[in-house]
Motif scaffolding. Structure first.
Motif, PDB file in Angstrom:
ATOM      1  N   PRO A  25      -5.591   6.207   6.751  1.00  0.00           N
ATOM      2  CA  PRO A  25      -4.184   6.613   6.775  1.00  0.00           C
ATOM      3  C   PRO A  25      -4.105   8.120   6.574  1.00  0.00           C
ATOM      4  O   PRO A  25      -4.982   8.701   5.941  1.00  0.00           O
ATOM      5  CB  PRO A  25      -3.569   5.875   5.584  1.00  0.00           C
ATOM      6  CG  PRO A  25      -4.596   4.912   5.122  1.00  0.00           C
ATOM      7  CD  PRO A  25      -5.913   5.421   5.560  1.00  0.00           C
ATOM      8  N   GLN A  26      -3.047   8.717   7.137  1.00  0.00           N
ATOM      9  CA  GLN A  26      -2.942  10.172   6.997  1.00  0.00           C
ATOM     10  C   GLN A  26      -2.494  10.551   5.596  1.00  0.00           C
ATOM     11  O   GLN A  26      -2.793  11.610   5.101  1.00  0.00           O
ATOM     12  CB  GLN A  26      -1.936  10.713   8.012  1.00  0.00           C
ATOM     13  CG  GLN A  26      -2.461  10.640   9.429  1.00  0.00           C
ATOM     14  CD  GLN A  26      -1.425  11.114  10.412  1.00  0.00           C
ATOM     15  OE1 GLN A  26      -0.610  11.977  10.115  1.00  0.00           O
ATOM     16  NE2 GLN A  26      -1.469  10.542  11.598  1.00  0.00           N
ATOM     17  N   THR A  27      -1.729   9.660   4.991  1.00  0.00           N
ATOM     18  CA  THR A  27      -1.221   9.976   3.653  1.00  0.00           C
ATOM     19  C   THR A  27      -2.264   9.603   2.603  1.00  0.00           C
ATOM     20  O   THR A  27      -3.162   8.816   2.854  1.00  0.00           O
ATOM     21  CB  THR A  27       0.093   9.221   3.396  1.00  0.00           C
ATOM     22  OG1 THR A  27       0.270   8.278   4.437  1.00  0.00           O
ATOM     23  CG2 THR A  27       1.254  10.155   3.381  1.00  0.00           C
ATOM     24  N   ASN A  28      -2.074  10.191   1.416  1.00  0.00           N
ATOM     25  CA  ASN A  28      -3.060  10.017   0.353  1.00  0.00           C
ATOM     26  C   ASN A  28      -2.815   8.721  -0.415  1.00  0.00           C
ATOM     27  O   ASN A  28      -2.689   8.729  -1.629  1.00  0.00           O
ATOM     28  CB  ASN A  28      -3.012  11.216  -0.586  1.00  0.00           C
ATOM     29  CG  ASN A  28      -1.589  11.439  -1.088  1.00  0.00           C
ATOM     30  OD1 ASN A  28      -0.635  10.931  -0.490  1.00  0.00           O
ATOM     31  ND2 ASN A  28      -1.440  12.177  -2.163  1.00  0.00           N
ATOM     32  N   VAL A  29      -2.726   7.602   0.299  1.00  0.00           N
ATOM     33  CA  VAL A  29      -2.369   6.327  -0.320  1.00  0.00           C
ATOM     34  C   VAL A  29      -3.287   5.971  -1.477  1.00  0.00           C
ATOM     35  O   VAL A  29      -2.825   5.528  -2.526  1.00  0.00           O
ATOM     36  CB  VAL A  29      -2.374   5.186   0.711  1.00  0.00           C
ATOM     37  CG1 VAL A  29      -1.093   5.196   1.505  1.00  0.00           C
ATOM     38  CG2 VAL A  29      -3.555   5.263   1.620  1.00  0.00           C
TER      39      VAL A  29
ATOM     40  N   ASP B  76       3.298   6.208   8.053  1.00  0.00           N
ATOM     41  CA  ASP B  76       2.855   7.578   7.761  1.00  0.00           C
ATOM     42  C   ASP B  76       3.890   8.574   8.256  1.00  0.00           C
ATOM     43  O   ASP B  76       4.284   9.498   7.541  1.00  0.00           O
ATOM     44  CB  ASP B  76       1.517   7.855   8.466  1.00  0.00           C
ATOM     45  CG  ASP B  76       0.334   7.417   7.612  1.00  0.00           C
ATOM     46  OD1 ASP B  76       0.461   7.408   6.385  1.00  0.00           O
ATOM     47  OD2 ASP B  76      -0.721   7.097   8.191  1.00  0.00           O
TER      48      ASP B  76
ATOM     49  N   LEU C  23       0.830  -1.201   0.000  1.00  0.00           N
ATOM     50  CA  LEU C  23       0.000   0.000   0.000  1.00  0.00           C
ATOM     51  C   LEU C  23       0.868   1.255   0.000  1.00  0.00           C
ATOM     52  O   LEU C  23       0.567   2.231  -0.674  1.00  0.00           O
ATOM     53  CB  LEU C  23      -0.923  -0.009   1.226  1.00  0.00           C
ATOM     54  CG  LEU C  23      -1.889   1.161   1.369  1.00  0.00           C
ATOM     55  CD1 LEU C  23      -2.957   1.096   0.298  1.00  0.00           C
ATOM     56  CD2 LEU C  23      -2.539   1.165   2.747  1.00  0.00           C
ATOM     57  N   TYR C  24       1.964   1.215   0.764  1.00  0.00           N
ATOM     58  CA  TYR C  24       2.759   2.431   0.951  1.00  0.00           C
ATOM     59  C   TYR C  24       3.893   2.594  -0.046  1.00  0.00           C
ATOM     60  O   TYR C  24       4.418   3.693  -0.212  1.00  0.00           O
ATOM     61  CB  TYR C  24       3.317   2.466   2.385  1.00  0.00           C
ATOM     62  CG  TYR C  24       2.315   2.993   3.376  1.00  0.00           C
ATOM     63  CD1 TYR C  24       2.205   4.359   3.610  1.00  0.00           C
ATOM     64  CD2 TYR C  24       1.457   2.139   4.050  1.00  0.00           C
ATOM     65  CE1 TYR C  24       1.268   4.853   4.501  1.00  0.00           C
ATOM     66  CE2 TYR C  24       0.517   2.621   4.945  1.00  0.00           C
ATOM     67  CZ  TYR C  24       0.424   3.979   5.168  1.00  0.00           C
ATOM     68  OH  TYR C  24      -0.496   4.467   6.040  1.00  0.00           O
TER      69      TYR C  24
ATOM     70  N   VAL D   2       3.220   5.178  -2.570  1.00  0.00           N
ATOM     71  CA  VAL D   2       3.277   6.529  -2.012  1.00  0.00           C
ATOM     72  C   VAL D   2       4.728   6.954  -1.833  1.00  0.00           C
ATOM     73  O   VAL D   2       5.106   8.089  -2.132  1.00  0.00           O
ATOM     74  CB  VAL D   2       2.551   6.578  -0.657  1.00  0.00           C
ATOM     75  CG1 VAL D   2       2.489   8.001  -0.163  1.00  0.00           C
ATOM     76  CG2 VAL D   2       1.160   5.997  -0.789  1.00  0.00           C
TER      77      VAL D   2
END
Lengths: 439, 227
Positions: free
Chosen positions: B187-191, A344, A306-307, A310
């Motif tokens: 989640p805080q990020t815009n995943v 995060d 998921l990350y 990002v």
């Protein structure tokens, strides 16, 4: 007192049983001997009549089979015919069969037990045993039992008094602590003597409980302070935007934009409340019943997937080092959220091109999930506070965030009986979430 | 669609009813559990928006349990201020199809209610989903657009599948996070945005017209370009 009297009653019951089984046994043996004797004499009497009876008594006395045996045959007017008693003992009357009477025998007074029979023609026969020795023995037993009872009662009282004193001392301390705490002094603790006995165990358990209550109270205080201070700012901002738009907006588009910005502010506030509630929920520990074995390997890989996108988008590199088959005992969703919070943070604070590492390792009965970044890190002086609600480090002030992320991770760690360690990654921060492998 | 709103707070109820009517739904409203249960049981709805704490002796959970015990399978979306994980679990266990907490964004509510109402129409198991020139074969897990094969990672496939199954509907970021990743936190990020933008690179970029659209303040929608 209840225990002392219970002890007394059982001691008495034991004594009574001993008396019954020793003295009673002697009594019963005497009666059995008399009964056997009378059985024999009666048979003789039935066969040979009075003369036969007289002969038998004579034989038995002469044979001296039993020195304690007593016989007396008297005429209807109580004149002795044969026997080893001087005369009819006065207390023996006709209305009962068994008697225990003192008599003169030889030159001494002695106690005899007698069985009385009426024969035909008004003759009377007494058969008995000298029970003087037995009576003395019984007295000795009674005395012994009496003394035993007295001593046991005394010991019981002393013991009860001692135990009560012990309890009273410990309980008085517990009561005093409880009273102090209910009147608001949360620093009071129950005294631990260090003897390692059950009272110490109790004291430690109570102290642990008080520790936890104090921590929860602290949490509540912190949260209400934070709500008063930290939430004021975004609320004030949203309010200001709306008021400003109401006063100064010149077009519908301006108004709409202001309203939308205020909505975003309010959503932020809602998110903070949500996070606070979640932390409170985790700390309350109610979800511990939903714990089960969680496949950490796949959980971490899913999160990494998921990350990763990002991270790449932000010019970072997310490296994953997770071996297969890692299992921890806990709540899947909470662990997901905790690791997501750490990721995060790592993404938020990493410089462009910075390396973020998500790793897991296991040893003995614990499992470490590590998230390391190359950002500014947290100065060692601030690391203790970093897990408190609403704490924002000096270097984090300029970044968006509520200061609740690490507080949630910490709450999750504690609920699982694990811990959250913040270490220096030189440069950057290394956050290690420790979880138990078994429940 | 016919939608029943059972909500005792007057402002919230007006807000929802007005919003749903604006986009063309037929809305009935009840402000207590007893009437709500009566209406839900005696009439046919495509979806029910249900508050948990209701006056009138019948709360949301009881209402739903009663409804389900009568074999009424109308999709139900809980809308409640009770926000704990356990509350959510209890709501879904009682037969709820979705659970939203107050405060909420109307766009999110609308997207979820429409998704539920359409799901209730049960089309049976599908093997193929088609939107405009985009085809997805659920058996061979192959995706083609305008006859051209598109290679997708497993997660991208599921993301596209979710969007296609909800074609023509708004899909919010939270719905994607729950439906595609099975995560129940924000989640805080815009995943999600990042993943959708990657999917766009593969599905929309090489072609003339985009299929995946961003809906402002709400989420995404997959639909054919309006002619």
């Amino acid at each position: 007192m209840i225990y002392a009297s219970l002890f007394g009653v059982s001691a008495l019951a034991l004594a009574a049983f001993l008396v019954w089984s020793t003295a009673g046994l002697l009594d019963r043996e005497t009666d059995a001997a008399i009964n056997a004797d009378s059985q024999g004499l009666r048979e003789r009497y039935n066969l040979f009549g009075l003369p036969g009876l007289v002969d038998t008594i004579e034989q038995r006395l002469a044979g001296n089979i039993d020195a304690d045996a007593i016989y007396l045959l008297v005429t209807p007017d109580f004149r002795p015919i044969r026997g080893n008693l001087v005369g009819w003992p006065r207390p023996v009357t006709m209305d009962s069969d068994w008697f225990e009477v003192p008599v003169e025998r030889g030159k001494r007074r002695t106690l005899v037990r007698l069985h009385h029979f009426d024969l035909l023609n008004g003759y009377h026969l007494l058969i008995g045993r000298d029970v003087q020795v037995r009576a003395e023995l019984r007295r000795v037993i009674y005395d012994a039992m009496l003394w035993a009872a007295v001593i046991a009662s005394l010991l019981g009282l002393v013991g009860a008094w001692a135990v009560r004193g012990l309890f009273r001392r410990t309980l008085a301390d517990v009561a005093a602590t409880a009273a102090a705490i209910s009147s608001g002094d949360f620093t009071r603790r129950v005294l631990v003597t260090g003897d390692g006995d059950e009272f110490d165990l109790l004291a430690e358990t109570i102290n642990d409980m008080l520790e936890r209550i104090a921590r929860l109270m602290d949490g509540v205080r912190q949260v209400s302070n934070a709500i008063a201070h930290d939430l004021r700012t975004p609320i004030a901002r949203a309010r200001m935007r709306l008021e400003d738009a109401g006063n100064h907006a010149h077009s519908a588009a301006d108004l709409r934009a202001a309203i939308e910005r205020a909505q975003v502010d309010l959503d932020g506030i809602v998110a903070i409340f949500q996070a606070l509630l979640r932390i409170a929920e985790i700390e309350a520990g109610a979800r511990r019943s939903a714990f089960s074995a969680v496949n950490i390997s796949s959980l971490l890989r899913d999160l990494a997937e998921l990350y990763e996108a990002v991270a790449e988008d932000g010019g970072h590199v997310l490296a994953t080092d997770v071996p297969d088959g890692l299992v921890a005992y806990g709540d899947r969703e909470m662990i997901q959220q905790a690791v997501a919070n750490l990721l995060d943070n790592a993404l938020k604070f990493s410089p462009s091109g910075g390396m973020i590492r998500l790793a897991a390792s296991t040893s003995a009965n614990r499992l470490d999930v590590t998230v390391a970044d190359a950002g500014p890190g947290i100065p060692s002086a601030e690391r203790g506070q970093a897990v408190e609600r609403f704490f924002r480090g000096e270097r984090a002030r300029s970044t968006p965030g509520s200061g609740l992320g690490l507080a949630l991770v910490q709450a999750v760690a504690l609920l699982h009986g694990g811990s959250l360690a913040l270490e220096d990654n030189a440069p950057g921060l290394r956050a290690v979430l420790r979880l138990p492998v078994r429940g | 669609m016919r939608i029943l709103v059972v909500e005792d707070d007057k402002d919230v109820a007006n807000f929802i009813v007005k919003g749903l009517k604006e986009v063309g739904h037929v809305v009935e409203h009840s402000n207590n559990g007893r009437d709500g249960l009566f209406m839900a049981a005696s009439e046919t709805f495509d979806a029910i928006v249900l508050d948990r704490m209701l006056p009138g002796g019948v709360d949301g959970l009881r209402l739903l349990e009663t409804l389900r015990s009568q074999n009424n399978n109308t999709p139900v979306l809980f809308l409640s201020a009770m926000a704990q994980v356990d509350d959510r679990v209890r709501g879904l266990k009682a037969g709820g199809d979705d659970y939203m907490t107050k405060p909420f964004a109307f766009a999110e509510l609308l997207a979820r209610v429409e998704a539920l109402a359409r799901r209730g129409k049960g089309e049976g198991p599908q093997t193929k989903v088609v939107v405009a020139d985009l085809e997805m074969d659920l058996l061979s897990r192959g995706v083609r657009r305008a006859g051209q094969k598109i290679d997708l990672q497993p997660r991208e496939f599921r993301l596209l599948e979710f969007l296609m199954r909800h074609a023509g509907q708004v899909v919010t970021r939270t719905m994607l996070l729950e439906g595609v990743w099975d995560y129940h936190f924000d989640p805080q990020t815009n995943v999600i945005d990042v993943h959708v933008s990657r999917l766009r690179q593969k599905v929309d970029k090489p072609f003339a017209s985009p299929l995946i659209h961003t809906v402002r303040n709400a989420g995404y929608m997959l639909r054919p370009e309006a002619p």
